[in-house]
Design a protein around this motif. Structure first.
Motif, PDB file in Angstrom:
ATOM      1  N   TRP A   1       0.836  -1.199   0.000  1.00  7.16           N
ATOM      2  CA  TRP A   1       0.000   0.000   0.000  1.00  7.16           C
ATOM      3  C   TRP A   1       0.874   1.253   0.000  1.00  7.16           C
ATOM      4  O   TRP A   1       1.760   1.393   0.854  1.00  7.16           O
ATOM      5  CB  TRP A   1      -0.910   0.030   1.226  1.00  7.16           C
ATOM      6  CG  TRP A   1      -2.141  -0.823   1.110  1.00  7.16           C
ATOM      7  CD1 TRP A   1      -2.318  -1.907   0.321  1.00  7.16           C
ATOM      8  CD2 TRP A   1      -3.360  -0.645   1.831  1.00  7.16           C
ATOM      9  NE1 TRP A   1      -3.569  -2.433   0.486  1.00  7.16           N
ATOM     10  CE2 TRP A   1      -4.245  -1.676   1.413  1.00  7.16           C
ATOM     11  CE3 TRP A   1      -3.795   0.270   2.795  1.00  7.16           C
ATOM     12  CZ2 TRP A   1      -5.526  -1.815   1.922  1.00  7.16           C
ATOM     13  CZ3 TRP A   1      -5.081   0.137   3.309  1.00  7.16           C
ATOM     14  CH2 TRP A   1      -5.932  -0.890   2.869  1.00  7.16           C
TER      15      TRP A   1
ATOM     16  N   ASN B   1      -7.901  -2.538  -6.771  1.00  7.53           N
ATOM     17  CA  ASN B   1      -7.620  -1.540  -5.733  1.00  7.53           C
ATOM     18  C   ASN B   1      -8.690  -1.545  -4.633  1.00  7.53           C
ATOM     19  O   ASN B   1      -9.176  -0.498  -4.199  1.00  7.53           O
ATOM     20  CB  ASN B   1      -7.514  -0.142  -6.349  1.00  7.53           C
ATOM     21  CG  ASN B   1      -6.796   0.834  -5.443  1.00  7.53           C
ATOM     22  OD1 ASN B   1      -5.997   0.444  -4.577  1.00  7.53           O
ATOM     23  ND2 ASN B   1      -7.082   2.125  -5.612  1.00  7.53           N
ATOM     24  N   GLN B   2      -9.038  -2.745  -4.177  1.00 11.86           N
ATOM     25  CA  GLN B   2     -10.029  -2.863  -3.108  1.00 11.86           C
ATOM     26  C   GLN B   2      -9.407  -2.480  -1.769  1.00 11.86           C
ATOM     27  O   GLN B   2      -8.242  -2.773  -1.505  1.00 11.86           O
ATOM     28  CB  GLN B   2     -10.575  -4.293  -3.058  1.00 11.86           C
ATOM     29  CG  GLN B   2     -11.386  -4.683  -4.281  1.00 11.86           C
ATOM     30  CD  GLN B   2     -11.956  -6.088  -4.178  1.00 11.86           C
ATOM     31  OE1 GLN B   2     -11.750  -6.781  -3.180  1.00 11.86           O
ATOM     32  NE2 GLN B   2     -12.665  -6.512  -5.211  1.00 11.86           N
ATOM     33  N   THR B   3     -10.189  -1.854  -0.924  1.00 13.81           N
ATOM     34  CA  THR B   3      -9.711  -1.378   0.366  1.00 13.81           C
ATOM     35  C   THR B   3     -10.112  -2.331   1.490  1.00 13.81           C
ATOM     36  O   THR B   3     -10.940  -3.231   1.289  1.00 13.81           O
ATOM     37  CB  THR B   3     -10.273   0.018   0.663  1.00 13.81           C
ATOM     38  OG1 THR B   3     -11.707  -0.071   0.743  1.00 13.81           O
ATOM     39  CG2 THR B   3      -9.878   0.992  -0.417  1.00 13.81           C
TER      40      THR B   3
ATOM     41  N   LYS C   1      -7.897   4.662   5.654  1.00 14.61           N
ATOM     42  CA  LYS C   1      -9.077   3.950   5.168  1.00 14.61           C
ATOM     43  C   LYS C   1      -8.850   3.361   3.778  1.00 14.61           C
ATOM     44  O   LYS C   1      -9.385   2.310   3.438  1.00 14.61           O
ATOM     45  CB  LYS C   1     -10.279   4.895   5.143  1.00 14.61           C
ATOM     46  CG  LYS C   1     -10.730   5.324   6.538  1.00 14.61           C
ATOM     47  CD  LYS C   1     -11.963   6.212   6.456  1.00 14.61           C
ATOM     48  CE  LYS C   1     -12.429   6.598   7.855  1.00 14.61           C
ATOM     49  NZ  LYS C   1     -13.630   7.477   7.819  1.00 14.61           N
ATOM     50  N   GLU C   2      -8.083   4.044   2.984  1.00 16.82           N
ATOM     51  CA  GLU C   2      -7.772   3.538   1.641  1.00 16.82           C
ATOM     52  C   GLU C   2      -6.403   4.042   1.216  1.00 16.82           C
ATOM     53  O   GLU C   2      -5.978   5.128   1.625  1.00 16.82           O
ATOM     54  CB  GLU C   2      -8.836   3.972   0.637  1.00 16.82           C
ATOM     55  CG  GLU C   2      -8.991   5.465   0.503  1.00 16.82           C
ATOM     56  CD  GLU C   2     -10.096   5.836  -0.458  1.00 16.82           C
ATOM     57  OE1 GLU C   2     -10.126   7.014  -0.875  1.00 16.82           O
ATOM     58  OE2 GLU C   2     -10.911   4.959  -0.789  1.00 16.82           O
TER      59      GLU C   2
END
Length: 248
Positions: A37, A158-160, A171-172
């Motif tokens: 990330w 790009n899933q959080t 959060k993301e």
């Protein structure tokens, strides 16, 4: 059974690939770099990079440090937590099962090759044992591919993940990429697939009938000589009437 060793070279290579693939699966299971990330917050996450694995979330920091680490903060992911994504939960279960099943498959390959090269158990069904070992290796590869490909899809999309506040994660992310954990796991799964296919493709060698014919005729000659010798040594008397009839 020593002649079988000449036909098991591919299976010997398959065992090597299965062991390497199984080792890569264990490495992927323990690595934290499944997702990389890129985060905007540099106050807590000093390097701006966080790693999300199957069991932990870690990042380098100069403000918060996990006891036992110098500049790293880690939080552990629990299987039963509500925030845990399904791909991570499935990975914690399936990757562990893959290691166990892969170990059984490689052990079966070692046992079968031991019988082939050393003839320790001449009554063992060699082909059936190879198919069993190959099936276990393929099953292990399938178990590991499910979470690996699922996580890869999550990274691409790009899933959080909604981490709790004590994880100190945003959060993301700004962006995320595939880590070395997924790459090593995929390489290990491919090696396990190749190993399983090679085990299942084993065929017992067929001896040509031409090579069997001389030995068969030799056995017949030996049996005939033995029978004639037995009649001669029995001490019987020749029948003159039978001999005169035979000459006629």
């Amino acid at each position: 059974m020593t002649y079988l060793a000449h036909y098991a070279n591919a299976q010997l290579a398959a065992l090597w690939m299965g062991c390497v693939g199984w080792t890569f699966t264990i490495m992927a299971l323990g690595l934290v770099q499944w997702r990389v990330w890129k985060v905007p917050d540099n106050e807590v996450i000093s390097s701006g990079v966080a790693w999300v694995g199957l069991w932990r979330v870690c990042f380098n920091s100069y403000t918060v440090v996990t006891p036992g680490f110098k500049h790293m903060y880690c939080s552990y992911i629990d299987l039963t937590d509500a925030y845990t994504p399904p791909e991570i939960a499935s990975g914690q279960v399936l990757m562990l099962l893959s290691v166990v099943v892969g170990l059984c498959g490689n052990a079966g390959g070692v046992y079968t090759l031991r019988n082939v090269f050393f003839g320790m158990d001449k009554n063992s069904p060699i082909r059936l044992l190879f198919i069993t070992a190959g099936s276990l290796c393929l099953t292990a590869a399938g178990m590991s591919l499910i979470p690996l490909l699922w996580t890869l899809t999550s990274v691409v999309n790009n899933q959080t993940i909604n981490f709790p506040p004590d994880f100190k994660m945003p959060k993301e992310p700004d962006s995320q990429s595939v880590g070395c954990g997924i790459v090593i796991g995929l390489v290990g799964a491919v090696l396990m697939v190749v190993s399983g296919v090679n085990f299942c493709r084993y065929r017992l060698p067929e001896r040509s009938r031409a090579s069997m014919q001389p030995s068969l005729s030799h056995e017949v000659q030996l049996d005939g000589s033995a029978a004639q010798g037995a009649l001669t040594s029995s001490g019987g008397i020749n029948n003159p009437a039978f001999e005169s009839h035979e000459h006629v």
